[in-house]
Design a protein around this motif. Structure first.
Motif, PDB file in Angstrom:
ATOM      1  N   HIS A   5       0.825  -1.205   0.000  1.00 58.02           N
ATOM      2  CA  HIS A   5       0.000   0.000   0.000  1.00 58.02           C
ATOM      3  C   HIS A   5       0.862   1.259   0.000  1.00 58.02           C
ATOM      4  CE1 HIS A   5      -4.493  -0.537   1.239  1.00 58.02           C
ATOM      5  NE2 HIS A   5      -4.190  -1.271   0.188  1.00 58.02           N
ATOM      6  N   ASP A   6       2.074   1.154   0.541  1.00 59.08           N
ATOM      7  CA  ASP A   6       2.937   2.332   0.604  1.00 59.08           C
ATOM      8  C   ASP A   6       3.276   2.837  -0.795  1.00 59.08           C
ATOM      9  OD1 ASP A   6       4.396  -0.033   0.159  1.00 59.08           O
ATOM     10  OD2 ASP A   6       6.243   0.796   1.011  1.00 59.08           O
ATOM     11  N   LEU A   7       3.546   1.927  -1.735  1.00 57.56           N
ATOM     12  CA  LEU A   7       3.849   2.327  -3.103  1.00 57.56           C
ATOM     13  C   LEU A   7       2.614   2.894  -3.789  1.00 57.56           C
ATOM     14  CD1 LEU A   7       6.050  -0.673  -4.330  1.00 57.56           C
ATOM     15  CD2 LEU A   7       6.802   1.501  -3.337  1.00 57.56           C
ATOM     16  N   LEU A   8       1.488   2.241  -3.578  1.00 60.52           N
ATOM     17  CA  LEU A   8       0.235   2.689  -4.199  1.00 60.52           C
ATOM     18  C   LEU A   8      -0.122   4.092  -3.739  1.00 60.52           C
ATOM     19  CD1 LEU A   8      -2.934   0.505  -4.615  1.00 60.52           C
ATOM     20  CD2 LEU A   8      -3.105   2.827  -3.766  1.00 60.52           C
ATOM     21  N   LYS A   9      -0.055   4.329  -2.438  1.00 55.43           N
ATOM     22  CA  LYS A   9      -0.402   5.648  -1.899  1.00 55.43           C
ATOM     23  C   LYS A   9       0.578   6.712  -2.366  1.00 55.43           C
ATOM     24  CE  LYS A   9      -0.567   4.164   2.365  1.00 55.43           C
ATOM     25  NZ  LYS A   9      -0.712   4.152   3.834  1.00 55.43           N
ATOM     26  N   ALA A  10       1.867   6.379  -2.380  1.00 54.78           N
ATOM     27  CA  ALA A  10       2.869   7.361  -2.787  1.00 54.78           C
ATOM     28  C   ALA A  10       2.684   7.780  -4.233  1.00 54.78           C
ATOM     29  CB  ALA A  10       4.278   6.800  -2.565  1.00 54.78           C
ATOM     30  N   PHE A  11       2.285   6.844  -5.089  1.00 52.44           N
ATOM     31  CA  PHE A  11       2.135   7.181  -6.504  1.00 52.44           C
ATOM     32  C   PHE A  11       0.797   7.836  -6.805  1.00 52.44           C
ATOM     33  CE2 PHE A  11       0.873   6.231 -10.889  1.00 52.44           C
ATOM     34  CZ  PHE A  11       1.917   6.845 -11.564  1.00 52.44           C
ATOM     35  N   TYR A  12      -0.298   7.175  -6.464  1.00 52.11           N
ATOM     36  CA  TYR A  12      -1.615   7.674  -6.866  1.00 52.11           C
ATOM     37  C   TYR A  12      -2.080   8.878  -6.052  1.00 52.11           C
ATOM     38  CZ  TYR A  12      -2.343   3.826 -10.067  1.00 52.11           C
ATOM     39  OH  TYR A  12      -2.218   2.950 -11.123  1.00 52.11           O
ATOM     40  N   PHE A  13      -1.823   8.899  -4.758  1.00 48.90           N
ATOM     41  CA  PHE A  13      -2.339   9.968  -3.912  1.00 48.90           C
ATOM     42  C   PHE A  13      -1.319  11.076  -3.663  1.00 48.90           C
ATOM     43  CE2 PHE A  13      -4.824   6.169  -2.384  1.00 48.90           C
ATOM     44  CZ  PHE A  13      -5.947   6.472  -3.143  1.00 48.90           C
ATOM     45  N   ASP A  14      -0.057  10.714  -3.441  1.00 47.10           N
ATOM     46  CA  ASP A  14       0.946  11.745  -3.155  1.00 47.10           C
ATOM     47  C   ASP A  14       1.505  12.362  -4.437  1.00 47.10           C
ATOM     48  OD1 ASP A  14       0.597  11.168  -0.476  1.00 47.10           O
ATOM     49  OD2 ASP A  14       2.291   9.788  -0.386  1.00 47.10           O
ATOM     50  N   PHE A  15       1.816  11.541  -5.444  1.00 52.47           N
ATOM     51  CA  PHE A  15       2.410  12.074  -6.664  1.00 52.47           C
ATOM     52  C   PHE A  15       1.348  12.561  -7.654  1.00 52.47           C
ATOM     53  CE2 PHE A  15       3.869  11.324 -11.077  1.00 52.47           C
ATOM     54  CZ  PHE A  15       4.788  12.362 -11.147  1.00 52.47           C
ATOM     55  N   LEU A  16       0.432  11.683  -8.090  1.00 50.60           N
ATOM     56  CA  LEU A  16      -0.601  12.120  -9.033  1.00 50.60           C
ATOM     57  C   LEU A  16      -1.621  13.038  -8.376  1.00 50.60           C
ATOM     58  CD1 LEU A  16      -1.440   8.903 -11.123  1.00 50.60           C
ATOM     59  CD2 LEU A  16       0.013  10.829 -11.781  1.00 50.60           C
ATOM     60  N   ASN A  17      -1.702  12.981  -7.063  1.00 50.35           N
ATOM     61  CA  ASN A  17      -2.646  13.805  -6.295  1.00 50.35           C
ATOM     62  C   ASN A  17      -4.094  13.496  -6.670  1.00 50.35           C
ATOM     63  OD1 ASN A  17      -3.246  15.559  -4.266  1.00 50.35           O
ATOM     64  ND2 ASN A  17      -2.530  17.404  -5.303  1.00 50.35           N
ATOM     65  N   CYS A  18      -4.373  12.190  -6.835  1.00 47.15           N
ATOM     66  CA  CYS A  18      -5.760  11.759  -6.978  1.00 47.15           C
ATOM     67  C   CYS A  18      -6.456  11.893  -5.630  1.00 47.15           C
ATOM     68  CB  CYS A  18      -5.817  10.296  -7.431  1.00 47.15           C
ATOM     69  SG  CYS A  18      -5.186   9.985  -9.096  1.00 47.15           S
ATOM     70  N   ALA A  19      -7.773  11.934  -5.657  1.00 48.29           N
ATOM     71  CA  ALA A  19      -8.544  12.014  -4.419  1.00 48.29           C
ATOM     72  C   ALA A  19      -8.811  10.608  -3.893  1.00 48.29           C
ATOM     73  CB  ALA A  19      -9.872  12.737  -4.670  1.00 48.29           C
ATOM     74  N   VAL A  20      -8.776  10.470  -2.576  1.00 40.81           N
ATOM     75  CA  VAL A  20      -9.102   9.195  -1.939  1.00 40.81           C
ATOM     76  C   VAL A  20     -10.623   9.041  -1.915  1.00 40.81           C
ATOM     77  CG1 VAL A  20      -8.946   7.820   0.161  1.00 40.81           C
ATOM     78  CG2 VAL A  20      -7.039   9.314  -0.502  1.00 40.81           C
ATOM     79  N   ASP A  21     -11.124   7.968  -2.496  1.00 40.79           N
ATOM     80  CA  ASP A  21     -12.571   7.740  -2.461  1.00 40.79           C
ATOM     81  C   ASP A  21     -12.953   7.249  -1.063  1.00 40.79           C
ATOM     82  OD1 ASP A  21     -15.200   6.380  -2.768  1.00 40.79           O
ATOM     83  OD2 ASP A  21     -14.913   6.928  -4.869  1.00 40.79           O
ATOM     84  N   PRO A  22     -13.868   7.942  -0.377  1.00 40.13           N
ATOM     85  CA  PRO A  22     -14.206   7.585   1.002  1.00 40.13           C
ATOM     86  C   PRO A  22     -14.832   6.204   1.130  1.00 40.13           C
ATOM     87  CG  PRO A  22     -15.748   9.231   0.151  1.00 40.13           C
ATOM     88  CD  PRO A  22     -14.644   9.117  -0.843  1.00 40.13           C
ATOM     89  N   ARG A  23     -15.346   5.647   0.034  1.00 36.60           N
ATOM     90  CA  ARG A  23     -15.970   4.326   0.097  1.00 36.60           C
ATOM     91  C   ARG A  23     -14.959   3.224   0.348  1.00 36.60           C
ATOM     92  NH1 ARG A  23     -19.401   5.627  -5.269  1.00 36.60           N
ATOM     93  NH2 ARG A  23     -17.426   6.729  -5.648  1.00 36.60           N
ATOM     94  N   LYS A  24     -13.678   3.506   0.143  1.00 34.75           N
ATOM     95  CA  LYS A  24     -12.626   2.522   0.418  1.00 34.75           C
ATOM     96  C   LYS A  24     -11.565   3.086   1.370  1.00 34.75           C
ATOM     97  CE  LYS A  24     -14.228  -0.727  -2.254  1.00 34.75           C
ATOM     98  NZ  LYS A  24     -14.700  -2.032  -1.718  1.00 34.75           N
TER      99      LYS A  24
END
Length: 228
Positions: A5-24
């Motif tokens: 999850h650390d890689l996923l969060k760093a890329f999609y949320f920290d780098f691309l700055n996508c929004a976290v969907d509250p449903r997950k």
């Protein structure tokens, strides 16, 4: 990739700055299971691998207002501390950013000429704002001898998705949203390229089932239709 999850969060949320969907969102605290990353009205569904991550054999095009934030975050030491040592990379070329995620999937990031017009009039996905405006195109690499005209006819006649362009023997592009396209094109690796978008698993006997089927855990594309 299972347990990363650390890689996923760093890329999609920290780098691309996508929004976290509250449903997950609860799965972030757990550090396991599926996360959804939103960009405008589109989203990525990101389940854990079994155990390896899937690499999308194609190109994902995202539109942004500008590259400033991405350039800054590419140099961010806290993000690089997580992503260094993976396949993560970014190259600026011809007014585009070519970005590789930690596992090898490729993104093309472009600047929108009209950001307000590119926003989906139907709104955005749940959660906070994303820096990216939209997923503009999803390009799927196909065998070079694919029947691209037939692919276009399927989407146009079965799903009523307008065929925008078909270059016989090379590619076809289909409209799947207000400003979204789905493109099938010959694999850049040529005739010798191995092309596989499926990940089939035999689930074994399912209680109550009258027939048995293989389950496909390969990449999926979800599209809304106006009328079934």
């Amino acid at each position: 990739e299972k347990g990363r999850h650390d890689l996923l969060k760093a890329f999609y949320f920290d780098f691309l700055n996508c929004a976290v969907d509250p449903r997950k969102e609860e799965n972030i605290a757990k550090g396991t299971k599926t996360l959804w990353a939103n960009i405008g009205a589109q989203q990525f569904h990101l389940p854990e691998g079994k155990p390896s991550a899937q690499v999308f054999d194609g190109l994902i095009t995202l539109s942004y207002r500008n590259f400033d934030g991405l350039r800054e975050r590419y140099r961010d030491k806290s993000i690089r501390a997580v992503l260094d040592g993976t396949k993560f990379d970014m190259e600026e070329k011809n007014d585009e950013l070519l970005v590789t995620d930690p596992w090898g999937s490729t993104f093309k990031i472009v600047i929108s000429e009209d950001p307000e017009a590119e926003l989906d009039p139907r709104g955005v996905q749940k959660g906070g704002p994303s820096e990216g405006l939209a997923m503009r195109d999803l390009t799927v690499y196909a065998p070079v001898d694919s029947n691209f005209a037939g692919i276009g006819r399927y989407y146009e006649q079965v799903l009523s998705a307008p065929l925008i362009e078909c270059v016989d023997g090379s590619s076809c592009t289909i409209s799947v949203g207000p400003r979204q396209t789905l493109t099938f094109t010959s694999h850049p690796g040529g005739p010798g390229a191995s092309v596989s978008h499926d990940d089939l698993h035999d689930e074994g006997e399912i209680k109550g089932a009258t027939r048995q089927f293989l389950s496909n855990y390969g990449p999926h594309m979800s599209m809304y239709v106006a009328d079934l």
